[in-house]
Scaffold this motif. Structure first.
Motif, PDB file in Angstrom:
ATOM      1  N   THR A 116       0.851  -1.195   0.000  1.00 18.55           N
ATOM      2  CA  THR A 116       0.000   0.000   0.000  1.00 18.55           C
ATOM      3  C   THR A 116       0.888   1.247   0.000  1.00 18.55           C
ATOM      4  O   THR A 116       2.062   1.190   0.398  1.00 18.55           O
ATOM      5  CB  THR A 116      -0.968   0.001   1.205  1.00 18.55           C
ATOM      6  N   LEU A 117       0.324   2.350  -0.477  1.00 18.70           N
ATOM      7  CA  LEU A 117       1.118   3.576  -0.652  1.00 18.70           C
ATOM      8  C   LEU A 117       0.366   4.805  -0.169  1.00 18.70           C
ATOM      9  O   LEU A 117      -0.813   4.980  -0.503  1.00 18.70           O
ATOM     10  CB  LEU A 117       1.370   3.834  -2.149  1.00 18.70           C
ATOM     11  N   THR A 118       1.051   5.654   0.614  1.00 12.65           N
ATOM     12  CA  THR A 118       0.631   7.070   0.738  1.00 12.65           C
ATOM     13  C   THR A 118       1.909   7.879   0.564  1.00 12.65           C
ATOM     14  O   THR A 118       2.634   8.143   1.531  1.00 12.65           O
ATOM     15  CB  THR A 118      -0.015   7.402   2.106  1.00 12.65           C
ATOM     16  N   ILE A 119       2.188   8.248  -0.659  1.00 10.10           N
ATOM     17  CA  ILE A 119       3.445   8.943  -0.972  1.00 10.10           C
ATOM     18  C   ILE A 119       3.149  10.356  -1.489  1.00 10.10           C
ATOM     19  O   ILE A 119       4.016  10.966  -2.102  1.00 10.10           O
ATOM     20  CB  ILE A 119       4.281   8.133  -1.997  1.00 10.10           C
ATOM     21  N   THR A 120       1.963  10.837  -1.238  1.00 11.64           N
ATOM     22  CA  THR A 120       1.440  12.166  -1.620  1.00 11.64           C
ATOM     23  C   THR A 120       1.107  12.240  -3.124  1.00 11.64           C
ATOM     24  O   THR A 120       1.585  11.410  -3.913  1.00 11.64           O
ATOM     25  CB  THR A 120       2.368  13.355  -1.233  1.00 11.64           C
ATOM     26  N   GLU A 121       0.343  13.264  -3.470  1.00 10.34           N
ATOM     27  CA  GLU A 121      -0.119  13.435  -4.856  1.00 10.34           C
ATOM     28  C   GLU A 121       1.057  13.588  -5.808  1.00 10.34           C
ATOM     29  O   GLU A 121       1.074  13.043  -6.905  1.00 10.34           O
ATOM     30  CB  GLU A 121      -1.026  14.672  -4.966  1.00 10.34           C
ATOM     31  N   GLY A 122       2.062  14.374  -5.383  1.00 12.62           N
ATOM     32  CA  GLY A 122       3.223  14.627  -6.254  1.00 12.62           C
ATOM     33  C   GLY A 122       4.126  13.411  -6.390  1.00 12.62           C
ATOM     34  O   GLY A 122       4.908  13.317  -7.335  1.00 12.62           O
ATOM     35  N   GLY A 123       4.013  12.481  -5.448  1.00  9.64           N
ATOM     36  CA  GLY A 123       4.939  11.346  -5.395  1.00  9.64           C
ATOM     37  C   GLY A 123       4.841  10.399  -6.576  1.00  9.64           C
ATOM     38  O   GLY A 123       5.727   9.567  -6.781  1.00  9.64           O
ATOM     39  N   TYR A 124       3.783  10.526  -7.401  1.00  6.79           N
ATOM     40  CA  TYR A 124       3.619   9.602  -8.534  1.00  6.79           C
ATOM     41  C   TYR A 124       4.401  10.071  -9.762  1.00  6.79           C
ATOM     42  O   TYR A 124       4.429   9.389 -10.780  1.00  6.79           O
ATOM     43  CB  TYR A 124       2.119   9.376  -8.836  1.00  6.79           C
ATOM     44  N   ASN A 125       4.984  11.298  -9.668  1.00  8.50           N
ATOM     45  CA  ASN A 125       5.936  11.762 -10.676  1.00  8.50           C
ATOM     46  C   ASN A 125       5.317  11.815 -12.085  1.00  8.50           C
ATOM     47  O   ASN A 125       5.900  11.355 -13.059  1.00  8.50           O
ATOM     48  CB  ASN A 125       7.153  10.808 -10.643  1.00  8.50           C
ATOM     49  N   ILE A 126       4.098  12.380 -12.129  1.00  9.37           N
ATOM     50  CA  ILE A 126       3.362  12.450 -13.391  1.00  9.37           C
ATOM     51  C   ILE A 126       3.441  13.873 -13.952  1.00  9.37           C
ATOM     52  O   ILE A 126       3.224  14.841 -13.220  1.00  9.37           O
ATOM     53  CB  ILE A 126       1.877  12.057 -13.155  1.00  9.37           C
ATOM     54  N   GLU A 127       3.741  14.015 -15.237  1.00 10.36           N
ATOM     55  CA  GLU A 127       3.773  15.329 -15.894  1.00 10.36           C
ATOM     56  C   GLU A 127       2.323  15.812 -16.060  1.00 10.36           C
ATOM     57  O   GLU A 127       1.466  15.099 -16.557  1.00 10.36           O
ATOM     58  CB  GLU A 127       4.510  15.119 -17.210  1.00 10.36           C
TER      59      GLU A 127
END
Ligand code: NAD
Length: 477
Positions: A116-127
């Motif tokens: 499971t992940l909670t790495i914040t919205e920015g953490g997915y590294n999407i342009e």
């Protein structure tokens, strides 16, 4: 105050879940549900092994380790009654700067069946304009070149799964618990893009052996500041270096797509469904977008706590009008939800005195939040020629907040935008307000081409500068 301890023998609990990003929200939400579930004897193989991957996690990591990863969670009632629980479901914890191998071994471990992940919205590294994974990111480049000594979540999961595959340890589910539209699809995009660029054989294995359910998560969890630690310990009669507190509302709706089995979380209130889209859309469009909407104007007005801002009738009216007029037309309601009641409950939740959430937490990382919470509905509103006053005001307030860093009362403040690029900084620094509309946060549409929006935004920019954020808010109510 009484602390309700868990009712199971912690020594008997085995980990079946690896969680990356053991922040406050995870400790108030997934751990809360799982802690209750572990009381069922047939569920005691679903303990949680935590992993922290950032240097900034050091303090929390060391505090938790000192107390054998147990901590207290205080659930703050809207009726003013709080309840504190001792949480034991986090059975082990590793920090990548100390024990990277333990994290990789856990990902490869046959007993771990969910990551499971909670790495914040920015953490997915999407342009933000293309929706594509950013391969040219410094951490990602490092991990592509050094697969055995990763730094990012993507590098860790890839190396752990490579070991899992070669040991024949079978399938695993990756479950995102971050506030993103279709968070499972986004997680799939990020992990698969990374792995395809690193190891095509592993990518082919993952296509067959990894599922990414979408989920909707909800429970307002403020950051725990040093004075909260003292306050909570005094109130609870505890000596906890890592307490968490949160609101009494909790919801978790998950698509039932677990390739390697799952906890019977439904026994403790988690909802499973075939399609989570309507729930996600409702929550992101109403709760998260309203949080963003109220955050910058309230902060500029001089408020620092959400409950204080929600005692200001002007802010409540602003939020409620935004929900009713701007957003409701774009929110298909899940069949078991009364939307009016949902919106009214949101207003009560935001006003919860004992949660007293920080407005700075809501302002944090607007660059990653606007594209998810605000832009999808703004694009539809522009297409429909809807009234754009409130959103134009929000974006003008956001510019003022980032650019001048001083509130209506003359107090200066720091901003926290971890994903802001140098280009963003230049756009904010520019004297030309239209430049701000090219900020990375708004890249999913051309705001300059939306005449009605542009006109309203430019008027708001000047008015906020001359008269202050609150006075302009009053003028648009
Ligand atoms: P937090 O700051 O307490 O924890 C964030 C965690 O994410 C930390 O453990 C940090 O190490 C980790 N992290 C951040 N960036 C990372 C990265 N790039 N790679 C790996 N790990 C990374 O914040 P929080 O309140 O726990 O919120 C975390 C997320 O949870 C939010 O961004 C949101 O998506 C979701 N969420 C929060 C709330 C809430 O009310 N706090 C409610 C619903 C959902």
């Amino acid at each position: 105050m009484d602390v309700f301890s868990y009712n199971y023998d912690r020594k008997q609990i085995k980990s079946g879940i690896l969680h990356i990003g053991v922040g406050n929200f995870h400790r108030a939400h997934e751990e809360f549900f799982t802690n209750k579930l572990l009381e069922y004897p047939d569920q005691q193989h679903w303990g949680i092994h935590g992993a922290m991957l950032l240097p900034t996690d050091e303090h929390l990591y060391k505090s938790l380790i000192k107390q054998d990863n147990e901590y207290t969670l205080t659930v703050c009632g809207r009726n003013g009654q709080d309840k504190t629980y001792r949480i034991g479901s986090l059975v082990s914890l590793d920090w990548s700067l100390e024990n990277p191998e333990n994290i990789l071994s856990a990902i490869a471990d046959k007993d771990i069946r969910i990551i499971t992940l909670t790495i914040t919205e920015g953490g997915y590294n999407i342009e933000k304009s293309t929706g594509e994974f950013i391969l040219n990111d410094e951490g990602v480049r490092h991990d592509l070149q050094n697969p055995h000594t990763p730094k990012t979540t993507f590098g860790y999961v890839a190396e752990g799964l490579r070991r899992r595959k070669s040991a024949g340890n079978g399938a695993v589910t990756i479950l995102s618990c971050d506030n993103l539209q279709h968070n499972g699809d986004t997680a799939r995009k990020s992990f698969m893009s990374f792995v395809k660029a690193q190891d095509t054989k592993l990518a082919a294995w993952m296509e067959e052996n990894v599922t990414f359910p979408n989920s909707m998560v909800d429970r307002i969890t403020p950051a725990t500041r040093p004075d909260d630690v003292v306050r909570l310990n005094t109130k609870n009669g505890t000596n906890d270096e890592a307490p968490v507190y949160c609101e009494d509302f909790i919801q978790w709706v998950i698509e039932d797509k677990f390739i390697a089995g799952r906890p019977a979380w439904e026994r403790v209130g988690v909802e499973f469904t075939d399609d989570v889209t309507a729930y996600e859309n409702m929550k992101l469009s109403l709760l998260n977008a309203s949080h963003t909407l109220l955050s910058y104007p309230s902060f500029l007005a001089g408020y620092r706590k959400v409950d204080d801002a929600m005692r200001d009738e002007r802010i409540v009216r602003f939020v409620r009008t935004f929900m009713d007029i701007d957003i409701t037309p774009y929110v298909p309601t899940p069949s078991n939800i009364d939307l009016d009641l949902y919106k009214q409950t949101l207003i009560e939740r935001f006003g919860n005195r004992s949660v007293s959430d920080q407005i700075a937490r809501l302002c944090f990382d607007g660059i990653s939040k606007f594209p998810i919470y605000v832009m999808p509905n703004l694009i539809k509103m522009i297409q429909d020629d809807a009234d754009l006053t409130r959103v134009a005001y929000l974006i003008a307030a956001y510019r003022h907040y980032l650019k001048y860093r001083t509130d209506d009362k003359g107090n200066s403040f720091e901003i926290a935008e971890p994903w802001m690029t140098q280009k963003d900084v230049n756009l904010i620094d520019s004297h030309e307000p239209t430049d701000f509309l090219s900020l990375s946060a708004f890249r999913s549409t051309d705001l300059m081409a939306a005449d009605a929006f542009l006109k309203s935004y430019l008027t708001m920019v000047d008015a906020i500068k001359s008269n202050g954020a609150m006075s302009v808010l009053e003028s648009i109510l």
